[in-house]
Write a protein that holds these residues in place. Structure first.
Motif, PDB file in Angstrom:
ATOM      1  N   GLU A   1       4.861   0.874   6.719  1.00  0.00           N
ATOM      2  CA  GLU A   1       3.546   1.478   5.882  1.00  0.00           C
ATOM      3  C   GLU A   1       3.710   1.480   4.518  1.00  0.00           C
ATOM      4  OE1 GLU A   1       0.553   1.484   7.475  1.00  0.00           O
ATOM      5  OE2 GLU A   1       1.280   1.927   9.499  1.00  0.00           O
TER       6      GLU A   1
ATOM      7  N   PRO B   1       1.896   2.653   1.131  1.00  0.00           N
ATOM      8  CA  PRO B   1       0.701   3.191   0.556  1.00  0.00           C
ATOM      9  C   PRO B   1       0.823   2.534  -1.117  1.00  0.00           C
ATOM     10  CG  PRO B   1       2.635   4.513   0.379  1.00  0.00           C
ATOM     11  CD  PRO B   1       3.125   3.585   1.355  1.00  0.00           C
TER      12      PRO B   1
ATOM     13  N   ASP C   1      -2.497  -6.997   8.744  1.00  0.00           N
ATOM     14  CA  ASP C   1      -2.977  -6.525   7.608  1.00  0.00           C
ATOM     15  C   ASP C   1      -4.177  -6.884   6.816  1.00  0.00           C
ATOM     16  OD1 ASP C   1      -2.866  -4.891   5.176  1.00  0.00           O
ATOM     17  OD2 ASP C   1      -1.593  -6.613   4.057  1.00  0.00           O
TER      18      ASP C   1
ATOM     19  N   ASN D   1       2.153  -3.174   6.700  1.00  0.00           N
ATOM     20  CA  ASN D   1       0.561  -2.752   6.477  1.00  0.00           C
ATOM     21  C   ASN D   1       0.617  -2.265   4.968  1.00  0.00           C
ATOM     22  OD1 ASN D   1       0.103  -3.292   9.233  1.00  0.00           O
ATOM     23  ND2 ASN D   1       0.170  -1.148   9.579  1.00  0.00           N
TER      24      ASN D   1
ATOM     25  N   GLY E   1      -1.645  -0.262   2.589  1.00  0.00           N
ATOM     26  CA  GLY E   1      -2.451   0.661   2.704  1.00  0.00           C
ATOM     27  C   GLY E   1      -3.250   1.037   1.243  1.00  0.00           C
ATOM     28  N   ARG E   2      -4.016   1.928   1.505  1.00  0.00           N
ATOM     29  CA  ARG E   2      -4.868   2.176   0.397  1.00  0.00           C
ATOM     30  C   ARG E   2      -4.472   3.319  -0.591  1.00  0.00           C
ATOM     31  NH1 ARG E   2      -9.907   0.728   1.814  1.00  0.00           N
ATOM     32  NH2 ARG E   2     -10.298   0.434   3.885  1.00  0.00           N
TER      33      ARG E   2
END
Length: 227
Positions: free
Chosen positions: A61, A63, A224, A195, A197-198
């Motif tokens: 993950e 960010p 993704d 992935n 992320g935001r």
């Protein structure tokens, strides 16, 4: 049991497998205001790809980390650099480089919103960097400190720039995607388990570096969405 241990302390266990320290896997550093990866950070991305290849149950993950203070200052500085480059494009190349840049800074300063009398403002600013006629004689002190004057012009221009939330969102997205792409380039087989992320806001960044703390989770592979 192995999966539980990996989730509890993933980077320590994976670091042991790869022969590196845990903190060489757990974060990616970015230069303030930028999203490109330096060679050491690309090496970290390659190690993360190795870790995913060794443990197919894991998902990485990423960010999109930003520091509004540190990144904001860097983005405002970059805006002025871009404006200055455009202003210098029309300058005569025969003059001294400092003089050309100072004239360009003066034009940009004069064009700032709310600067109703730019000539008067520039005169006042020049006076602040000019030695008074009755000052004690100092052969090492210039009558006019051109470099300090230009630096103050640039500082005021930087302070006048505006960075909006969309600028931070785009920077965060670019950073997450840059790491994702570097991991996928190192091993395309693990790309579906990365992935991006935001935006995640961080604070207290050290100097001109902003740190993205990555994480490893378990779960089904998920494509993704690119955001």
């Amino acid at each position: 049991n192995l999966i539980v241990k990996i989730v509890a302390s993933p980077f320590a266990l994976l670091g042991n497998l790869l022969g590196v320290e845990a903190d060489e896997l757990s974060h990616i550093e970015f230069i303030a205001g930028r999203s490109d990866l330096t060679p050491p950070q690309r090496e970290t991305a390659a190690r993360l790809a190795q870790a995913l290849a060794l443990r197919p149950e894991l998902v990485l993950e990423l960010p999109g980390a930003i520091d509004r203070d540190v990144d904001g200052a860097a983005l405002r500085s970059a805006m002025v650099d871009e404006q200055l480059d455009a202003a210098l494009a029309g300058e005569d190349g025969g003059d001294d480089a400092v003089e050309r840049e100072t004239r360009a800074l003066e034009r940009l300063f004069g064009a700032l919103p709310g600067n109703d009398d730019p000539d008067a403002a520039l005169d006042t600013l020049r006076a602040a960097f000019t030695r008074p006629e009755d000052a004690p004689d100092d052969p090492d002190a210039p009558a006019f400190d051109a470099l300090a004057y230009a630096a103050e012009l640039r500082r005021r221009l930087v302070d006048a720039q505006t960075v909006d939330e969309q600028d931070f969102v785009e920077l965060a997205r670019s950073r997450a995607n840059a790491v994702r792409d570097a991991v996928a380039a190192a091993d395309p087989a693990v790309a579906s388990r990365v992935n991006a992320g935001r935006l995640v806001a961080v604070s207290g960044s050290d100097g001109d570096r902003v740190v993205m703390e990555v994480s490893l989770t378990t779960g089904a592979e998920a494509p993704d969405d690119g955001n």
